[in-house]
Design an enzyme around this catalytic site. Structure first.
Site, PDB file in Angstrom:
ATOM      1  N   HIS A  47      59.498  74.503 -38.102  1.00 23.76           N
ATOM      2  CA  HIS A  47      58.727  73.263 -37.944  1.00 23.76           C
ATOM      3  C   HIS A  47      57.305  73.420 -38.454  1.00 23.76           C
ATOM      4  O   HIS A  47      56.541  74.232 -37.959  1.00 23.76           O
ATOM      5  CB  HIS A  47      58.690  72.859 -36.465  1.00 23.76           C
ATOM      6  CG  HIS A  47      58.342  71.427 -36.249  1.00 23.76           C
ATOM      7  ND1 HIS A  47      59.288  70.421 -36.249  1.00 23.76           N
ATOM      8  CD2 HIS A  47      57.154  70.811 -36.053  1.00 23.76           C
ATOM      9  CE1 HIS A  47      58.697  69.252 -36.041  1.00 23.76           C
ATOM     10  NE2 HIS A  47      57.388  69.456 -35.930  1.00 23.76           N
ATOM     11  N   ASP A  49      53.996  70.754 -39.835  1.00 17.91           N
ATOM     12  CA  ASP A  49      53.541  69.359 -39.923  1.00 17.91           C
ATOM     13  C   ASP A  49      52.538  69.104 -41.038  1.00 17.91           C
ATOM     14  O   ASP A  49      51.771  68.140 -40.965  1.00 17.91           O
ATOM     15  CB  ASP A  49      52.936  68.932 -38.581  1.00 17.91           C
ATOM     16  CG  ASP A  49      53.985  68.353 -37.647  1.00 17.91           C
ATOM     17  OD1 ASP A  49      54.707  67.435 -38.085  1.00 17.91           O
ATOM     18  OD2 ASP A  49      54.091  68.817 -36.506  1.00 17.91           O
ATOM     19  N   GLU A 149      61.500  63.766 -37.068  1.00 22.26           N
ATOM     20  CA  GLU A 149      60.993  63.894 -35.687  1.00 22.26           C
ATOM     21  C   GLU A 149      60.385  62.558 -35.309  1.00 22.26           C
ATOM     22  O   GLU A 149      59.340  62.192 -35.829  1.00 22.26           O
ATOM     23  CB  GLU A 149      59.922  64.993 -35.655  1.00 22.26           C
ATOM     24  CG  GLU A 149      59.390  65.311 -34.275  1.00 22.26           C
ATOM     25  CD  GLU A 149      58.229  66.318 -34.300  1.00 22.26           C
ATOM     26  OE1 GLU A 149      57.522  66.417 -35.318  1.00 22.26           O
ATOM     27  OE2 GLU A 149      58.042  66.999 -33.284  1.00 22.26           O
ATOM     28  N   HIS A 176      60.636  61.990 -29.932  1.00 24.61           N
ATOM     29  CA  HIS A 176      59.335  62.650 -29.957  1.00 24.61           C
ATOM     30  C   HIS A 176      58.783  62.525 -28.529  1.00 24.61           C
ATOM     31  O   HIS A 176      59.537  62.749 -27.570  1.00 24.61           O
ATOM     32  CB  HIS A 176      58.406  62.069 -31.042  1.00 24.61           C
ATOM     33  CG  HIS A 176      57.181  62.914 -31.223  1.00 24.61           C
ATOM     34  ND1 HIS A 176      55.916  62.475 -30.950  1.00 24.61           N
ATOM     35  CD2 HIS A 176      57.057  64.210 -31.581  1.00 24.61           C
ATOM     36  CE1 HIS A 176      55.056  63.468 -31.148  1.00 24.61           C
ATOM     37  NE2 HIS A 176      55.714  64.530 -31.537  1.00 24.61           N
ATOM     38  N   HIS A 217      61.214  68.532 -27.624  1.00 24.91           N
ATOM     39  CA  HIS A 217      60.615  67.270 -27.145  1.00 24.91           C
ATOM     40  C   HIS A 217      61.471  66.488 -26.155  1.00 24.91           C
ATOM     41  O   HIS A 217      60.964  65.576 -25.507  1.00 24.91           O
ATOM     42  CB  HIS A 217      60.253  66.312 -28.289  1.00 24.91           C
ATOM     43  CG  HIS A 217      59.023  66.689 -29.037  1.00 24.91           C
ATOM     44  ND1 HIS A 217      57.769  66.562 -28.492  1.00 24.91           N
ATOM     45  CD2 HIS A 217      58.841  67.201 -30.288  1.00 24.91           C
ATOM     46  CE1 HIS A 217      56.871  66.973 -29.382  1.00 24.91           C
ATOM     47  NE2 HIS A 217      57.491  67.379 -30.474  1.00 24.91           N
ATOM     48  N   HIS A 238      60.974  73.776 -32.294  1.00 28.63           N
ATOM     49  CA  HIS A 238      59.636  74.273 -31.938  1.00 28.63           C
ATOM     50  C   HIS A 238      59.422  74.135 -30.438  1.00 28.63           C
ATOM     51  O   HIS A 238      58.756  73.216 -29.980  1.00 28.63           O
ATOM     52  CB  HIS A 238      58.540  73.588 -32.760  1.00 28.63           C
ATOM     53  CG  HIS A 238      58.508  72.082 -32.705  1.00 28.63           C
ATOM     54  ND1 HIS A 238      59.607  71.283 -32.893  1.00 28.63           N
ATOM     55  CD2 HIS A 238      57.478  71.215 -32.484  1.00 28.63           C
ATOM     56  CE1 HIS A 238      59.255  70.011 -32.793  1.00 28.63           C
ATOM     57  NE2 HIS A 238      57.969  69.946 -32.532  1.00 28.63           N
ATOM     58  N   ASP A 347      55.026  75.289 -35.693  1.00 32.68           N
ATOM     59  CA  ASP A 347      54.341  74.003 -35.477  1.00 32.68           C
ATOM     60  C   ASP A 347      52.959  73.984 -36.144  1.00 32.68           C
ATOM     61  O   ASP A 347      52.077  73.217 -35.738  1.00 32.68           O
ATOM     62  CB  ASP A 347      54.208  73.726 -33.967  1.00 32.68           C
ATOM     63  CG  ASP A 347      54.224  72.234 -33.637  1.00 32.68           C
ATOM     64  OD1 ASP A 347      54.349  71.416 -34.568  1.00 32.68           O
ATOM     65  OD2 ASP A 347      54.102  71.889 -32.455  1.00 32.68           O
TER      66      ASP A 347
HETATM   67 ZN   LIG Z   1      56.706  68.215 -32.318  1.00 29.93          ZN
END
Ligand SMILES: [Zn+2]
Length: 405
Positions: A47, A49, A149, A176, A217, A238, A347
């Site tokens: 993961h 971002d 996500e 999420h 999540h 994650h 993450d």
């Molecule tokens: Zn996340």
């Protein structure tokens, strides 16, 4: 951060008195061995971002935020991925729960990742299968896959889910931070007690496609429900161990045991709020305040909201933890679920705080070094760095083949 800075990173943590075990980095033959292991690009990270940060900070303009060069203020760019020995990356195509147009924004994020990969064929290649990952990584390049996500992005449509698969999405996080119409989130309102009937249909369709089911999540009940419903092993792309850091988003022991029984993998998150027990409580408090803050901003005001969040968290004095806390979670999951069921999902660029020693994507070898220091064997280290995640993807593909015949 160059590897030469390791000593100061560890000694800063050491000086706080929160870490009892001295680590003589310069004397450690593990440092050299870890670097050597990472020249093979063994890391498969679950993961990252970066795409969301490029969207919000650079209006998705890859000339402004070009990952081929060092991106100051970001955790991720290609030079540092290579330095960290990252051979495969799942890029998150995240859109917030409050997005006014989740599908449109998800497709924009997918196309942003694809543009980013297309612009750097020397270093990055899209992968469609586990076999592609092995081949691309074997050629010294970084294999790229995407994870959506969360489940709100399909806007309740199985057709959209299938389209996302065609565009390269290989896992979907079921929620999420808010519950959606068919699954409860760990940090949202409890609406269904897990998955609805349609939520089960989504999971089955993901199995049929070969898209991995991601339980990061989601609420603990949704985790249990998704594992029972899924015909393929699930991932947590994650997430960490609830017993070590009691954030509602972390995974309780009974779910770790279910993951062991069904062959899944938990990829360890580096966010201090999911790593360190005391910080987990504070992080959950900030999350609740952030949700209240969000209600004051309209759709399309992501940058303004993120600025307000930065002000909200400014000056916080949290225990950030260190690479040793990350390895504690790895060892805990290995102890409860087994060494075949743990991986990495840092993450990076989705978190506004990192543990000491893991400041950016160049720092994965620090984890390997700590595993070596704790006398982990080479084959077990390989499993954590990427082999386990690759096995689950293989298995998801096998289940899809059966489902289609
Ligand atoms: Zn996340």
């Amino acid at each position: 951060m160059s590897t030469g800075d390791q000593r100061s990173l560890y000694s800063r943590r050491h000086a706080t008195g929160t870490e009892q075990t001295p680590i003589a980095v310069d004397a450690a033959p593990q440092a050299e061995k870890a670097r050597k292991i990472h020249t093979r690009l063994p890391v498969i990270d679950g993961h990252n971002d970066l795409a969301w940060l490029i969207r919000t900070r650079a209006e998705s303009d890859l000339d402004i935020a070009d990952p081929r060069r060092r991106l100051d203020g970001y955790h991720t760019d290609v030079p540092r991925l290579l330095e960290g020995g990252v051979g495969a990356q799942f890029w998150s195509v995240y859109v917030p729960s409050w997005s006014p147009a989740p599908l449109r924004h998800t497709i924009e994020q997918i196309m942003l990742v694809r543009r980013m990969v297309d612009r750097d064929p020397e270093h990055l290649r899209m992968a469609k299968t586990a076999t592609d990952i092995a081949r691309i990584r074997g050629n010294g390049r970084i294999a790229c896959m995407m994870g959506a996500e969360g489940g709100h992005c399909i806007e309740g449509s199985l057709g959209v889910l299938r389209a996302l698969y065609e565009l390269g999405v290989r896992y979907m996080t079921l929620t999420h931070s808010e519950s959606n119409d068919w699954a409860d989130s760990a940090t949202g309102e409890e609406r269904h007690g897990g998955l609805t009937d349609f939520g089960e249909v989504v999971v089955h369709e993901m199995n049929r496609l070969g898209m991995m089911v991601d339980i990061s999540h989601v609420s603990h009940d949704t985790m249990r429900h998704a594992i029972r419903a899924s015909r393929a092993p699930v991932i947590a792309s994650h997430s960490n161990a609830y017993s070590l850091a009691p954030h509602p988003r972390n995974i309780p022991d009974d779910v770790l045991e279910m993951i062991a029984d069904t062959g899944g993998v938990v990829m360890i998150n580096f966010y201090p709020g999911f790593l360190v027990a005391e910080t987990a409580e504070k992080a959950h408090g900030i999350f609740t305040a952030g949700r209240r803050l969000r209600s004051r901003f309209g759709p399309g005001e992501e940058e303004a909201f993120e600025q307000a969040m930065r002000e909200l968290v400014a000056g916080r004095d949290w225990d950030r933890g260190s690479v040793t806390d990350v390895v504690d979670h790895i060892e805990y999951v290995a102890r409860i679920a087994g060494v075949n069921h743990v991986g990495l999902g840092g993450d990076f660029d989705g978190i506004d705080m990192t543990p000491d020693g893991l400041e950016d994507v160049s720092r994965y070898p620090a984890i390997t070094q700590e595993l070596l220091r704790r006398r982990w064997s080479d084959p077990d280290i390989d499993k954590v760095l990427g082999k386990n995640t690759l096995s689950v993807l293989h298995r998801a593909e096998e289940v899809a083949t059966i489902g289609r015949s």
